[in-house]
Scaffold this active site. Structure first.
Site, PDB file in Angstrom:
ATOM      1  N   ASN A   1      -1.810   0.760  17.750  1.00  0.00           N
ATOM      2  CA  ASN A   1      -0.858  -0.282  17.373  1.00  0.00           C
ATOM      3  C   ASN A   1       0.284   0.296  16.541  1.00  0.00           C
ATOM      4  O   ASN A   1       0.047   1.036  15.584  1.00  0.00           O
ATOM      5  CB  ASN A   1      -1.555  -1.371  16.567  1.00  0.00           C
ATOM      6  CG  ASN A   1      -2.384  -2.300  17.427  1.00  0.00           C
ATOM      7  OD1 ASN A   1      -2.753  -1.956  18.547  1.00  0.00           O
ATOM      8  ND2 ASN A   1      -2.701  -3.468  16.901  1.00  0.00           N
ATOM      9  N   ILE A   2       1.514  -0.082  16.902  1.00  0.00           N
ATOM     10  CA  ILE A   2       2.706   0.421  16.210  1.00  0.00           C
ATOM     11  C   ILE A   2       3.659  -0.745  15.938  1.00  0.00           C
ATOM     12  O   ILE A   2       4.121  -1.399  16.867  1.00  0.00           O
ATOM     13  CB  ILE A   2       3.401   1.510  17.048  1.00  0.00           C
ATOM     14  CG1 ILE A   2       2.468   2.718  17.237  1.00  0.00           C
ATOM     15  CG2 ILE A   2       4.710   1.946  16.388  1.00  0.00           C
ATOM     16  CD1 ILE A   2       2.907   3.684  18.303  1.00  0.00           C
ATOM     17  N   ASP A   3       3.927  -0.975  14.666  1.00  0.00           N
ATOM     18  CA  ASP A   3       4.848  -2.045  14.265  1.00  0.00           C
ATOM     19  C   ASP A   3       5.833  -1.550  13.206  1.00  0.00           C
ATOM     20  O   ASP A   3       7.042  -1.622  13.378  1.00  0.00           O
ATOM     21  CB  ASP A   3       4.046  -3.238  13.739  1.00  0.00           C
ATOM     22  CG  ASP A   3       4.923  -4.450  13.428  1.00  0.00           C
ATOM     23  OD1 ASP A   3       6.113  -4.444  13.805  1.00  0.00           O
ATOM     24  OD2 ASP A   3       4.423  -5.419  12.821  1.00  0.00           O
TER      25      ASP A   3
ATOM     26  N   ASP B   1      -1.698 -10.483  19.023  1.00  0.00           N
ATOM     27  CA  ASP B   1      -2.152  -9.623  17.933  1.00  0.00           C
ATOM     28  C   ASP B   1      -2.666 -10.483  16.781  1.00  0.00           C
ATOM     29  O   ASP B   1      -1.985 -11.403  16.324  1.00  0.00           O
ATOM     30  CB  ASP B   1      -0.978  -8.750  17.464  1.00  0.00           C
ATOM     31  CG  ASP B   1      -1.395  -7.668  16.484  1.00  0.00           C
ATOM     32  OD1 ASP B   1      -2.559  -7.229  16.542  1.00  0.00           O
ATOM     33  OD2 ASP B   1      -0.547  -7.248  15.678  1.00  0.00           O
ATOM     34  N   HIS B   2      -3.868 -10.207  16.319  1.00  0.00           N
ATOM     35  CA  HIS B   2      -4.474 -10.906  15.181  1.00  0.00           C
ATOM     36  C   HIS B   2      -4.482 -12.432  15.355  1.00  0.00           C
ATOM     37  O   HIS B   2      -3.967 -13.171  14.504  1.00  0.00           O
ATOM     38  CB  HIS B   2      -3.763 -10.534  13.875  1.00  0.00           C
ATOM     39  CG  HIS B   2      -4.069  -9.142  13.404  1.00  0.00           C
ATOM     40  ND1 HIS B   2      -5.280  -8.770  12.859  1.00  0.00           N
ATOM     41  CD2 HIS B   2      -3.318  -8.011  13.431  1.00  0.00           C
ATOM     42  CE1 HIS B   2      -5.261  -7.486  12.566  1.00  0.00           C
ATOM     43  NE2 HIS B   2      -4.082  -6.999  12.905  1.00  0.00           N
TER      44      HIS B   2
ATOM     45  N   GLY C   1      -2.719  -0.402  12.365  1.00  0.00           N
ATOM     46  CA  GLY C   1      -2.074   0.248  11.224  1.00  0.00           C
ATOM     47  C   GLY C   1      -1.801   1.711  11.478  1.00  0.00           C
ATOM     48  O   GLY C   1      -1.974   2.557  10.598  1.00  0.00           O
ATOM     49  N   ALA C   2      -1.322   2.037  12.691  1.00  0.00           N
ATOM     50  CA  ALA C   2      -1.218   3.440  13.102  1.00  0.00           C
ATOM     51  C   ALA C   2       0.217   3.958  13.172  1.00  0.00           C
ATOM     52  O   ALA C   2       0.469   4.978  13.795  1.00  0.00           O
ATOM     53  CB  ALA C   2      -1.918   3.631  14.447  1.00  0.00           C
ATOM     54  N   SER C   3       1.165   3.277  12.547  1.00  0.00           N
ATOM     55  CA  SER C   3       2.526   3.822  12.466  1.00  0.00           C
ATOM     56  C   SER C   3       2.517   5.078  11.609  1.00  0.00           C
ATOM     57  O   SER C   3       1.746   5.194  10.652  1.00  0.00           O
ATOM     58  CB  SER C   3       3.490   2.798  11.868  1.00  0.00           C
ATOM     59  OG  SER C   3       3.827   1.797  12.808  1.00  0.00           O
TER      60      SER C   3
END
Length: 309
Positions: free
Chosen positions: A254-256, A82-83, A212-214
């Site tokens: 993406n979920i963090d 990621d990134h 950034g989809a949390s």
């Protein structure tokens, strides 16, 4: 089953209008909770490693834990960088056994982003690895990614089509209003779905990615604050917006932040309930369960009902 790439997973996701969950991992309990949820729901997974995770746990530990998860679950699992901030980082992860890498050159000019991404794509494809890139910049903070609101840039649809054509990248992270971290919106949540639809129109059958989809689930936020936390006013992306995005080519979500909140809420609650508890197994086990329940919710209620093997 060995680690897989996301190519076939995205083909199926695009055709059936759902997204594959891409969950950031930092330690054993997080990986176990995510994989247990996916195993219960028979869902594919992308487990992704950020710069912060590499510094915290070391890539080799995380890779071995993910390999253990594959052996234990027999699920199709992608190990994703990621990134990745440079060609060298992407190359290192490819050589270390990652099956997917993201090169994030979005802070460079459009032309330089194309040049760097193309170099990564050429090397990755020669090794059978797929590549995600980013066009546009998301606001917010996540590990080493820090972008102010004034520096955030929405993805230009025409540039997106040109970028994909010139780089040969396998998927593209776009900026339509999501952001990293727990504070995604100051006012009413809003995503630019017109922009998303235009990008999808110009890139038919091409997998798009939502960073950034949390959703910053209120129950975990309330638990954190109830048991000593100080996270006022945090707000995520409403679940219905995530579901809507999967109808227009978004194949990876993406979920963090939600993982962090679920784990922290459970740990805070356990230590508050029993101040004498100093056994990590006794407060990390409930944290692992909280992650499992949250990920199951994402798979069943957010990513799409067809998100199954």
């Amino acid at each position: 089953m060995p680690l897989v790439t996301s190519k076939e997973l995205f083909t199926k996701a695009y055709a059936n209008k759902y997204a594959v969950g891409a969950f950031n991992v930092n330690n054993m309990e997080i990986i176990q909770g995510i994989v247990s949820a996916a195993k219960t729901e028979n869902a594919p997974l992308i487990l992704q490693v950020s710069a912060g995770a590499r510094k915290y746990a070391s890539p080799i530990y995380l890779r071995k834990l993910v390999e253990a998860a594959v052996e234990d679950s027999n699920l199709p699992i992608v190990l994703h960088l990621d990134h990745g901030e440079s060609f060298d980082i992407c190359k290192q992860c490819i050589d270390d056994g990652f099956t997917s890498v993201m090169i994030d050159a979005s802070h460079h000019s459009f032309e330089e982003n194309i040049s760097i991404t193309k170099k990564v794509v050429e090397y990755a494809h020669s090794k059978g690895v797929v590549v995600e890139a980013e066009l546009g910049r998301l606001a917010g903070v996540e590990d080493d990614v820090q972008v102010s609101e004034k520096d955030a840039i929405y993805t230009n649809p025409e540039q997106a089509a040109e970028f994909v054509q010139k780089t040969g990248v396998d998927s593209l992270a776009i900026a339509i209003g999501t952001s990293h971290g727990a504070y995604k919106f100051k006012g009413e949540p809003n995503l630019d779905f017109e922009r998303l639809q235009e990008i999808a129109k110009l890139l038919p059958n091409f997998p798009l990615v939502l960073h950034g989809a949390s959703t910053v689930l209120p129950e975990f936020l309330e638990l954190c604050n109830q048991y000593g936390g100080d996270i006022p006013g945090a707000q995520g992306v409403p679940e219905e917006m995530i579901r809507k995005a999967t109808q227009f080519g978004v194949c990876k979500v993406n979920i963090d932040t939600d993982l962090r909140l679920a784990m922290t809420a459970a740990v805070r609650k356990e230590l508050f309930a029993d101040p004498k508890n100093f056994d990590p197994r006794k407060y990390l086990a409930p944290a692992r369960t909280a992650i499992e329940e949250m990920v199951r919710h994402k798979i069943v209620n957010v990513l799409g009902s067809d998100n199954r093997i």
